[in-house]
Design a protein around this motif. Structure first.
Motif, PDB file in Angstrom:
ATOM      1  N   GLU A   1       0.807  -1.209   0.000  1.00 53.86           N
ATOM      2  CA  GLU A   1       0.000   0.000   0.000  1.00 53.86           C
ATOM      3  C   GLU A   1       0.841   1.261   0.000  1.00 53.86           C
ATOM      4  N   THR A   2       2.091   1.155   0.440  1.00 54.24           N
ATOM      5  CA  THR A   2       2.949   2.335   0.501  1.00 54.24           C
ATOM      6  C   THR A   2       3.923   2.426  -0.660  1.00 54.24           C
ATOM      7  N   THR A   3       3.733   1.586  -1.670  1.00 55.67           N
ATOM      8  CA  THR A   3       4.626   1.716  -2.816  1.00 55.67           C
ATOM      9  C   THR A   3       4.415   3.080  -3.443  1.00 55.67           C
ATOM     10  N   PRO A   4       5.434   3.652  -4.040  1.00 54.59           N
ATOM     11  CA  PRO A   4       5.320   4.999  -4.610  1.00 54.59           C
ATOM     12  C   PRO A   4       4.105   5.196  -5.511  1.00 54.59           C
ATOM     13  N   GLN A   5       3.766   4.221  -6.328  1.00 59.59           N
ATOM     14  CA  GLN A   5       2.608   4.387  -7.220  1.00 59.59           C
ATOM     15  C   GLN A   5       1.319   4.526  -6.423  1.00 59.59           C
ATOM     16  N   ASN A   6       1.181   3.750  -5.353  1.00 60.68           N
ATOM     17  CA  ASN A   6      -0.019   3.853  -4.519  1.00 60.68           C
ATOM     18  C   ASN A   6      -0.072   5.178  -3.776  1.00 60.68           C
ATOM     19  N   ILE A   7       1.078   5.674  -3.333  1.00 61.69           N
ATOM     20  CA  ILE A   7       1.117   6.963  -2.658  1.00 61.69           C
ATOM     21  C   ILE A   7       0.709   8.066  -3.618  1.00 61.69           C
ATOM     22  N   ILE A   8       1.228   8.033  -4.836  1.00 57.17           N
ATOM     23  CA  ILE A   8       0.870   9.041  -5.842  1.00 57.17           C
ATOM     24  C   ILE A   8      -0.624   8.970  -6.132  1.00 57.17           C
ATOM     25  N   THR A   9      -1.142   7.771  -6.349  1.00 55.30           N
ATOM     26  CA  THR A   9      -2.562   7.598  -6.638  1.00 55.30           C
ATOM     27  C   THR A   9      -3.407   8.059  -5.461  1.00 55.30           C
ATOM     28  N   GLY A  10      -3.023   7.667  -4.265  1.00 54.71           N
ATOM     29  CA  GLY A  10      -3.764   8.071  -3.075  1.00 54.71           C
ATOM     30  C   GLY A  10      -3.767   9.575  -2.892  1.00 54.71           C
ATOM     31  N   ASN A  11      -2.619  10.214  -3.099  1.00 56.14           N
ATOM     32  CA  ASN A  11      -2.541  11.666  -2.978  1.00 56.14           C
ATOM     33  C   ASN A  11      -3.370  12.347  -4.063  1.00 56.14           C
ATOM     34  N   ARG A  12      -3.365  11.793  -5.265  1.00 49.77           N
ATOM     35  CA  ARG A  12      -4.144  12.363  -6.363  1.00 49.77           C
ATOM     36  C   ARG A  12      -5.635  12.281  -6.036  1.00 49.77           C
ATOM     37  N   ASP A  13      -6.075  11.129  -5.561  1.00 50.62           N
ATOM     38  CA  ASP A  13      -7.484  10.970  -5.213  1.00 50.62           C
ATOM     39  C   ASP A  13      -7.884  11.905  -4.079  1.00 50.62           C
ATOM     40  N   LYS A  14      -7.023  12.048  -3.084  1.00 50.68           N
ATOM     41  CA  LYS A  14      -7.301  12.955  -1.969  1.00 50.68           C
ATOM     42  C   LYS A  14      -7.377  14.394  -2.488  1.00 50.68           C
ATOM     43  N   PHE A  15      -6.463  14.766  -3.364  1.00 50.64           N
ATOM     44  CA  PHE A  15      -6.453  16.104  -3.940  1.00 50.64           C
ATOM     45  C   PHE A  15      -7.741  16.367  -4.718  1.00 50.64           C
ATOM     46  N   ILE A  16      -8.157  15.412  -5.532  1.00 54.75           N
ATOM     47  CA  ILE A  16      -9.390  15.560  -6.316  1.00 54.75           C
ATOM     48  C   ILE A  16     -10.578  15.723  -5.381  1.00 54.75           C
ATOM     49  N   ASP A  17     -10.649  14.919  -4.335  1.00 56.54           N
ATOM     50  CA  ASP A  17     -11.743  15.037  -3.363  1.00 56.54           C
ATOM     51  C   ASP A  17     -11.753  16.403  -2.694  1.00 56.54           C
ATOM     52  N   GLU A  18     -10.591  16.888  -2.307  1.00 51.52           N
ATOM     53  CA  GLU A  18     -10.514  18.198  -1.644  1.00 51.52           C
ATOM     54  C   GLU A  18     -10.923  19.328  -2.589  1.00 51.52           C
ATOM     55  N   VAL A  19     -10.458  19.280  -3.838  1.00 52.69           N
ATOM     56  CA  VAL A  19     -10.815  20.313  -4.810  1.00 52.69           C
ATOM     57  C   VAL A  19     -12.310  20.260  -5.104  1.00 52.69           C
ATOM     58  N   THR A  20     -12.852  19.072  -5.259  1.00 55.13           N
ATOM     59  CA  THR A  20     -14.279  18.915  -5.522  1.00 55.13           C
ATOM     60  C   THR A  20     -15.101  19.504  -4.381  1.00 55.13           C
TER      61      THR A  20
ATOM     62  N   THR B   1     -14.170  21.785  -2.161  1.00 47.76           N
ATOM     63  CA  THR B   1     -13.984  23.241  -2.141  1.00 47.76           C
ATOM     64  C   THR B   1     -14.827  23.911  -3.218  1.00 47.76           C
ATOM     65  N   LEU B   2     -14.814  23.351  -4.420  1.00 52.09           N
ATOM     66  CA  LEU B   2     -15.614  23.921  -5.513  1.00 52.09           C
ATOM     67  C   LEU B   2     -17.109  23.832  -5.200  1.00 52.09           C
ATOM     68  N   TYR B   3     -17.532  22.728  -4.623  1.00 53.55           N
ATOM     69  CA  TYR B   3     -18.939  22.558  -4.268  1.00 53.55           C
ATOM     70  C   TYR B   3     -19.365  23.613  -3.247  1.00 53.55           C
ATOM     71  N   GLN B   4     -18.542  23.800  -2.227  1.00 52.01           N
ATOM     72  CA  GLN B   4     -18.860  24.803  -1.203  1.00 52.01           C
ATOM     73  C   GLN B   4     -18.908  26.201  -1.799  1.00 52.01           C
ATOM     74  N   LYS B   5     -17.950  26.516  -2.669  1.00 49.29           N
ATOM     75  CA  LYS B   5     -17.913  27.840  -3.314  1.00 49.29           C
ATOM     76  C   LYS B   5     -19.132  28.026  -4.202  1.00 49.29           C
ATOM     77  N   LEU B   6     -19.464  27.032  -4.992  1.00 49.74           N
ATOM     78  CA  LEU B   6     -20.620  27.114  -5.879  1.00 49.74           C
ATOM     79  C   LEU B   6     -21.912  27.263  -5.082  1.00 49.74           C
ATOM     80  N   THR B   7     -22.043  26.515  -3.999  1.00 53.50           N
ATOM     81  CA  THR B   7     -23.227  26.606  -3.144  1.00 53.50           C
ATOM     82  C   THR B   7     -23.371  28.019  -2.575  1.00 53.50           C
ATOM     83  N   ALA B   8     -22.266  28.578  -2.088  1.00 52.68           N
ATOM     84  CA  ALA B   8     -22.295  29.936  -1.539  1.00 52.68           C
ATOM     85  C   ALA B   8     -22.645  30.956  -2.618  1.00 52.68           C
ATOM     86  N   ASP B   9     -22.051  30.805  -3.795  1.00 53.24           N
ATOM     87  CA  ASP B   9     -22.335  31.740  -4.897  1.00 53.24           C
ATOM     88  C   ASP B   9     -23.791  31.640  -5.342  1.00 53.24           C
TER      89      ASP B   9
END
Length: 109
Positions: A72-91, A93-101
């Motif tokens: 689970e800690t191989t570099p490819q899994n870390i990159i994938t996990g970080n990418r998925d976490k980043f996508i979730d966080e951006v999504t 944030t955008l949802y909250q901003k859109l809701t407020a707007d």
């Protein structure tokens, strides 16, 4: 995900944690009091360390020895996990901003 052998998982993790610590193959070999090509031989599949050396490698890299064998800690899994976490966080944030707007726009109507 591809099926890696335990040796490949170990090597991938060794490379990842070694680089994360800013160590070259030669400098890690020296910290282990081995020949300067020792880590190179491991990372190129030419040899494999004993349990005692694996524990020493982990100590130098400031990790648990078991982490060198965790798929689970191989570099490819870390990159994938970080990418998925980043996508979730951006999504979120955008949802909250859109809701407020949208709320602001609807209040003005």
């Amino acid at each position: 995900m591809q099926n890696l052998s335990l040796q490949e998982i170990f090597i991938n993790n060794l490379k990842f944690y070694r680089k994360k610590c800013g160590l070259s193959q030669e400098s890690l070999s020296e910290k282990l009091n081995k020949g300067t090509n020792y880590i190179n031989k491991i990372e190129s599949h030419a040899s494999f360390p004993t349990i005692q050396v694996i524990e020493e490698i982990a100590r130098v890299l400031k990790i648990k020895a078991a982490q060198l064998f965790e798929e689970e800690t191989t570099p490819q899994n870390i990159i994938t996990g970080n990418r998925d976490k980043f996508i979730d966080e951006v999504t979120e944030t955008l949802y909250q901003k859109l809701t407020a707007d949208m709320k602001t726009i609807l209040e003005k109507i």
